[in-house]
Design a protein around this motif. Sequence first.
Motif, PDB file in Angstrom:
ATOM      1  N   GLU A  76       1.030  -0.614   0.148  1.00  0.00           N
ATOM      2  CA  GLU A  76       0.228   0.071  -0.395  1.00  0.00           C
ATOM      3  C   GLU A  76       0.577   1.435  -0.248  1.00  0.00           C
ATOM      4  OE1 GLU A  76      -3.924  -1.615   2.109  1.00  0.00           O
ATOM      5  OE2 GLU A  76      -2.330  -0.206   3.020  1.00  0.00           O
ATOM      6  N   ILE A  77       1.866   1.367   0.637  1.00  0.00           N
ATOM      7  CA  ILE A  77       2.851   2.337   1.007  1.00  0.00           C
ATOM      8  C   ILE A  77       3.310   2.831  -0.332  1.00  0.00           C
ATOM      9  CG2 ILE A  77       5.168   3.529   1.915  1.00  0.00           C
ATOM     10  CD1 ILE A  77       3.542   2.006   4.291  1.00  0.00           C
ATOM     11  N   SER A  78       4.402   1.466  -1.131  1.00  0.00           N
ATOM     12  CA  SER A  78       4.556   1.637  -2.546  1.00  0.00           C
ATOM     13  C   SER A  78       3.628   2.416  -3.491  1.00  0.00           C
ATOM     14  CB  SER A  78       5.417   0.433  -2.747  1.00  0.00           C
ATOM     15  OG  SER A  78       6.347  -0.178  -1.499  1.00  0.00           O
ATOM     16  N   LEU A  79       2.494   1.812  -3.260  1.00  0.00           N
ATOM     17  CA  LEU A  79       1.509   2.223  -4.430  1.00  0.00           C
ATOM     18  C   LEU A  79       0.986   3.685  -4.337  1.00  0.00           C
ATOM     19  CD1 LEU A  79      -0.569  -0.770  -4.338  1.00  0.00           C
ATOM     20  CD2 LEU A  79       0.862   0.105  -6.471  1.00  0.00           C
ATOM     21  N   ALA A  80       1.187   4.372  -2.822  1.00  0.00           N
ATOM     22  CA  ALA A  80       0.431   5.432  -2.432  1.00  0.00           C
ATOM     23  C   ALA A  80       1.741   6.551  -2.310  1.00  0.00           C
ATOM     24  CB  ALA A  80       0.283   5.700  -1.099  1.00  0.00           C
ATOM     25  N   LEU A  81       3.416   6.301  -2.770  1.00  0.00           N
ATOM     26  CA  LEU A  81       4.352   6.920  -2.991  1.00  0.00           C
ATOM     27  C   LEU A  81       4.011   6.465  -4.761  1.00  0.00           C
ATOM     28  CD1 LEU A  81       6.910   8.392  -2.645  1.00  0.00           C
ATOM     29  CD2 LEU A  81       8.097   6.925  -2.992  1.00  0.00           C
ATOM     30  N   GLU A  82       3.887   5.668  -5.418  1.00  0.00           N
ATOM     31  CA  GLU A  82       3.407   6.530  -7.229  1.00  0.00           C
ATOM     32  C   GLU A  82       2.371   7.209  -7.506  1.00  0.00           C
ATOM     33  OE1 GLU A  82       0.917   3.046  -8.902  1.00  0.00           O
ATOM     34  OE2 GLU A  82       2.446   3.392 -10.730  1.00  0.00           O
ATOM     35  N   ALA A  83       0.722   7.003  -6.257  1.00  0.00           N
ATOM     36  CA  ALA A  83       0.244   8.109  -6.802  1.00  0.00           C
ATOM     37  C   ALA A  83       0.941   9.426  -6.148  1.00  0.00           C
ATOM     38  CB  ALA A  83      -1.319   7.644  -5.505  1.00  0.00           C
ATOM     39  N   ALA A  84       0.949   9.899  -5.358  1.00  0.00           N
ATOM     40  CA  ALA A  84       2.130  10.744  -4.972  1.00  0.00           C
ATOM     41  C   ALA A  84       2.678  11.594  -6.489  1.00  0.00           C
ATOM     42  CB  ALA A  84       3.188  10.568  -3.619  1.00  0.00           C
ATOM     43  N   ALA A  85       4.153  10.831  -6.977  1.00  0.00           N
ATOM     44  CA  ALA A  85       4.766  11.487  -8.264  1.00  0.00           C
ATOM     45  C   ALA A  85       3.566  11.594  -9.162  1.00  0.00           C
ATOM     46  CB  ALA A  85       5.606  10.267  -8.089  1.00  0.00           C
ATOM     47  N   LYS A  86       2.475  11.157  -9.816  1.00  0.00           N
ATOM     48  CA  LYS A  86       1.445  11.067 -10.494  1.00  0.00           C
ATOM     49  C   LYS A  86       0.684  12.090 -10.435  1.00  0.00           C
ATOM     50  CE  LYS A  86       1.293   6.478 -12.939  1.00  0.00           C
ATOM     51  NZ  LYS A  86       0.176   5.183 -13.002  1.00  0.00           N
ATOM     52  N   SER A  87       0.565  12.371  -9.625  1.00  0.00           N
ATOM     53  CA  SER A  87      -0.464  13.719  -8.817  1.00  0.00           C
ATOM     54  C   SER A  87      -0.167  14.978  -8.800  1.00  0.00           C
ATOM     55  CB  SER A  87      -1.173  13.200  -7.571  1.00  0.00           C
ATOM     56  OG  SER A  87      -0.715  13.567  -6.728  1.00  0.00           O
ATOM     57  N   THR A  88       1.361  15.417  -8.972  1.00  0.00           N
ATOM     58  CA  THR A  88       2.419  16.088  -8.242  1.00  0.00           C
ATOM     59  C   THR A  88       2.202  17.552  -9.752  1.00  0.00           C
ATOM     60  OG1 THR A  88       4.142  16.223  -9.893  1.00  0.00           O
ATOM     61  CG2 THR A  88       4.294  15.462  -7.333  1.00  0.00           C
ATOM     62  N   GLY A  89       1.353  16.864 -11.107  1.00  0.00           N
ATOM     63  CA  GLY A  89       0.781  18.019 -12.105  1.00  0.00           C
ATOM     64  C   GLY A  89       2.096  18.568 -12.974  1.00  0.00           C
ATOM     65  N   SER A  90       3.450  17.989 -12.589  1.00  0.00           N
ATOM     66  CA  SER A  90       4.510  18.118 -13.167  1.00  0.00           C
ATOM     67  C   SER A  90       5.210  16.579 -13.273  1.00  0.00           C
ATOM     68  CB  SER A  90       5.890  18.554 -12.476  1.00  0.00           C
ATOM     69  OG  SER A  90       6.565  18.742 -13.327  1.00  0.00           O
ATOM     70  N   ILE A  91       5.094  16.802 -14.850  1.00  0.00           N
ATOM     71  CA  ILE A  91       6.797  15.481 -15.679  1.00  0.00           C
ATOM     72  C   ILE A  91       7.314  15.157 -14.536  1.00  0.00           C
ATOM     73  CG2 ILE A  91       7.860  16.238 -17.242  1.00  0.00           C
ATOM     74  CD1 ILE A  91       5.376  13.767 -17.824  1.00  0.00           C
ATOM     75  N   ASP A  92       8.333  16.127 -13.752  1.00  0.00           N
ATOM     76  CA  ASP A  92       9.496  16.088 -13.416  1.00  0.00           C
ATOM     77  C   ASP A  92       9.399  15.510 -12.223  1.00  0.00           C
ATOM     78  OD1 ASP A  92      10.718  17.252 -15.428  1.00  0.00           O
ATOM     79  OD2 ASP A  92      10.402  19.216 -14.797  1.00  0.00           O
ATOM     80  N   SER A  93       8.167  14.919 -11.966  1.00  0.00           N
ATOM     81  CA  SER A  93       8.510  14.405 -10.939  1.00  0.00           C
ATOM     82  C   SER A  93       8.772  13.000 -10.463  1.00  0.00           C
ATOM     83  CB  SER A  93       6.599  14.641 -10.033  1.00  0.00           C
ATOM     84  OG  SER A  93       7.020  16.207  -9.934  1.00  0.00           O
ATOM     85  N   VAL A  94       9.452  12.539 -10.432  1.00  0.00           N
ATOM     86  CA  VAL A  94       9.457  10.737 -10.210  1.00  0.00           C
ATOM     87  C   VAL A  94       9.765   9.776  -8.622  1.00  0.00           C
ATOM     88  CG1 VAL A  94       9.590  10.336 -12.695  1.00  0.00           C
ATOM     89  CG2 VAL A  94      11.796  10.787 -11.063  1.00  0.00           C
ATOM     90  N   ALA A  95       8.453   8.492  -8.879  1.00  0.00           N
ATOM     91  CA  ALA A  95       9.612   8.432  -7.085  1.00  0.00           C
ATOM     92  C   ALA A  95       9.310   7.388  -7.844  1.00  0.00           C
ATOM     93  CB  ALA A  95       8.127   8.918  -6.370  1.00  0.00           C
ATOM     94  N   THR A  96      10.365   6.203  -7.330  1.00  0.00           N
ATOM     95  CA  THR A  96      10.464   4.868  -7.469  1.00  0.00           C
ATOM     96  C   THR A  96      10.601   4.041  -6.240  1.00  0.00           C
ATOM     97  OG1 THR A  96      11.297   4.991  -9.483  1.00  0.00           O
ATOM     98  CG2 THR A  96      11.290   3.055  -8.300  1.00  0.00           C
ATOM     99  N   THR A  97       9.807   2.544  -6.035  1.00  0.00           N
ATOM    100  CA  THR A  97      10.376   1.660  -4.931  1.00  0.00           C
ATOM    101  C   THR A  97      10.823   1.096  -4.985  1.00  0.00           C
ATOM    102  OG1 THR A  97       8.086   2.254  -3.275  1.00  0.00           O
ATOM    103  CG2 THR A  97       9.621   0.324  -2.514  1.00  0.00           C
ATOM    104  N   GLY A  98      12.476   0.381  -5.426  1.00  0.00           N
ATOM    105  CA  GLY A  98      12.814  -0.051  -6.307  1.00  0.00           C
ATOM    106  C   GLY A  98      13.649  -1.151  -5.127  1.00  0.00           C
ATOM    107  N   ILE A  99      13.026  -1.327  -3.806  1.00  0.00           N
ATOM    108  CA  ILE A  99      13.775  -2.605  -3.246  1.00  0.00           C
ATOM    109  C   ILE A  99      12.216  -2.811  -2.508  1.00  0.00           C
ATOM    110  CG2 ILE A  99      14.765  -3.346  -1.154  1.00  0.00           C
ATOM    111  CD1 ILE A  99      17.613  -1.107  -2.009  1.00  0.00           C
ATOM    112  N   CYS A 100      12.301  -4.148  -2.325  1.00  0.00           N
ATOM    113  CA  CYS A 100      11.028  -4.259  -1.693  1.00  0.00           C
ATOM    114  C   CYS A 100      11.401  -5.619  -0.500  1.00  0.00           C
ATOM    115  CB  CYS A 100       9.676  -4.401  -1.542  1.00  0.00           C
ATOM    116  SG  CYS A 100       8.483  -4.996  -0.413  1.00  0.00           S
ATOM    117  N   GLU A 101      11.287  -5.397   0.991  1.00  0.00           N
ATOM    118  CA  GLU A 101      12.142  -7.267   0.996  1.00  0.00           C
ATOM    119  C   GLU A 101      11.704  -7.175   1.562  1.00  0.00           C
ATOM    120  OE1 GLU A 101      16.649  -6.291   1.113  1.00  0.00           O
ATOM    121  OE2 GLU A 101      15.741  -6.091   2.416  1.00  0.00           O
ATOM    122  N   VAL A 102      11.204  -8.553   2.120  1.00  0.00           N
ATOM    123  CA  VAL A 102      10.376  -9.315   2.811  1.00  0.00           C
ATOM    124  C   VAL A 102      10.483 -10.721   3.874  1.00  0.00           C
ATOM    125  CG1 VAL A 102       7.898 -10.721   2.959  1.00  0.00           C
ATOM    126  CG2 VAL A 102       7.730  -8.676   0.763  1.00  0.00           C
TER     127      VAL A 102
END
Lengths: 437, 437
Positions: free
Chosen positions: A252-278
């Motif tokens: 859920e946290i990773s998807l929320a971060l993606e949504a945050a990057a997609k909703s800034t209104g700028s194409i210059d905003s990027v966010a990536t969760t590159g590591i997930c260890e369980v």
Amino acid sequence: MKTERLVKLQVQSNRLQSELATLAAFSAIPAPAVERIVYSHQDMQARAWLKKLCASAGLVVREDAVGNTFARWQGTNPALPAIATGSHIDAIPHSGRYDGTVGVMGGLEAIRALQESGFQPTRSIELILFTSEEPTRFGIGCLGSRLMSGSLTASADTTLRDPSDATLHDIRHAAGFAGDLASTRLAPDHYAGFVELHIEQGPLLERRGVPVGVVTAIAAPASVRIAIEGEGGHAGAILMPTRHDAFLAAAEISLALEAAAKSTGSIDSVATTGICEVFPGLINSVPSRARLEADVRDIDGSRRDRMLAVLEKACADVAQRRGVTVATKVVNRDDPATCDAGLVSTISAVCEAQGIACDRMVSRAYHDSLFMSRICPTAMIFIPCRNGVSHTPDEYSSPEAIATGVLVLAETLARHAGVLSSADGPYTPGTGTSLSR
Amino acid sequence: MKTERLVKLQVQSNRLQSELATLAAFSAIPAPAVERIVYSHQDMQARAWLKKLCASAGLVVREDAVGNTFARWQGTNPALPAIATGSHIDAIPHSGRYDGTVGVMGGLEAIRALQESGFQPTRSIELILFTSEEPTRFGIGCLGSRLMSGSLTASADTTLRDPSDATLHDIRHAAGFAGDLASTRLAPDHYAGFVELHIEQGPLLERRGVPVGVVTAIAAPASVRIAIEGEGGHAGAILMPTRHDAFLAAAEISLALEAAAKSTGSIDSVATTGICEVFPGLINSVPSRARLEADVRDIDGSRRDRMLAVLEKACADVAQRRGVTVATKVVNRDDPATCDAGLVSTISAVCEAQGIACDRMVSRAYHDSLFMSRICPTAMIFIPCRNGVSHTPDEYSSPEAIATGVLVLAETLARHAGVLSSADGPYTPGTGTSLSR
């Protein structure tokens, strides 16, 4: 004069391509993938090979306490601050052969092309190989340029550890780089300027059919580590309403971060969760712990920080709703950099003089230039790479694209370093441009 | 007669606890956590120790080609099918000391208690140690009991591989278990019945203060492997609208599976994504691949299958929406088991005779009993464990709870095996109950 210059400056593309291929073979994994972790056997082999090439070109090589390597073509006035170029050769696992290396080998080729043209620099020209631009081993990128610019202090020697928990101090000494880490810091007037040649690592130049990007700003990256502690148990026996699944919280946290990057209104905003260890990571156990590492970037520092704030809130919400604990740690939060207006103008003027189309653009990727900009006028030259991909084995930039970038780099260095040939008369460093700092 | 039995059957709790502690020490990781992977050094040491204990109790030990171990207390009529008990001793990483082991060591203690009471069985009584109840090494649970019951054929010898890619064939031979894997299969009339003592691995008995659970059905587990292929690239440079992030696809799929389990309308539906691996797993790379393993269970096989269908649909939806490919593979999809009505009645009657409260309940966890039920009348005796947790280091069942379970097991075995003492007269196997198959 322009025409003469075009004739005289011959980038030897075959030589450069052959060297890029040689460098790519210093890899821990089979081609076409590349892995060259800082201070690894492969990295040390590549460094030794590169130093030999620099010596063959008559450059004087110096290494600092962290392994940053400086290869100097002495100018006729060695007292003047040098103009520098360079990049990195470390490569993350399963990456390609062009990221960083084009700036190092291309920088060397630019120097050789200038030498072979008969050019004699007034200012010295230095090629820099930066240590550990990639965060793979120590969890923090641009290690070498951070130290040079004072963005990281000597305490990093003991606070930075690699996955085996060895300190930077012990690892660099084992690699043969001794001395006080504080000695890596450079004075603010050490360099007259720094220009980095790099593949774009994005799709814009290729899409537009433009061979050169003149970078005007470098995005501000932040790295966040997120540790989630839930409650484990047997996958068959713990009923759904009583679960505190750490992995689902991480999802859920990773998807929320993606949504945050997609909703800034700028194409210059990027966010990536590159590591997930369980943890424990077993099919029949409810995940009790999860660990995320996220990368959040923008060329606008405050917009980047707003994404971080949304992430923090999402962590708190998920923690409460799922009955897990979520600890976040911003391990790195760098300011964006604006490139030097004078150098940007020079690069644009060089392109115009050469009849090479160029676009001004921003860099969304991390570069040593981000930190060099804190101690000297800095700019970057981007060249297209296929499909905009980087950090994968199919990373590719054509020999022509690279040669064009080298040509522009060489000319830019020449304009700031002195005279192209005795017949052309002297270049005042910064002619037609001003180095704003 | 009931009173005499209570007096005569003495479970030596101290001996049993000491043996459970010894067994827990055969572990690859420090206490209180336990890890004992099948055929590991620790597993082999534990097996050797256990076989010695069985020999000391006068039991005749046999091992089959996969390492299933049978310790037989010969009855006065060895031609009759034996009544069996047992469980497993393999332990997943970072688990506890009671899962499985209580049924093995408790089964041995039940036999010794019967021996020490003067009981002489007509049918033989066998203690079974099942090989690899946990799926840790080969990706499939209940390896030994699947083979015994014909639920897995001899082809598993080459199709099953461990994480090092070694085949079951090679690994079992290296561990000293030779012979044709097909020889592990047992005839349907081989056993008169099978009763497994086990911790509940859930919270119900503890919550209700009931010392014994009589299991009437075992949930139907399915395992699904999900491979997601997206597109990698540099975390700074790939713009959000052009991403095909494999990890975020995995996150959505995992959450969709959770929602599916929560919305069946039954508390008996559980689904877990216990494994999530992200590739390349670097903070500055967009995940290009992800791998999930999910476990989906229900005591109602068709309801379980409806969850699987929802999962498949979620995979297809996410694949389309995110532009990734999602491949699912149901590696295992077992039918639920109904416990034998006769054995269930016997256990209930034994509890009543002993004045021990018991509840009928279902098992949501996988057990070797699930497969034993396909070849002989089978039932399970559950005892409470603290907070219902299992597969974690803080798994705990009190000495009193275990001793009570052993007492009920011993009495149940006795009722099906013969006479309690010569003075009590013969028990007809299955007296007062009928073995329905």
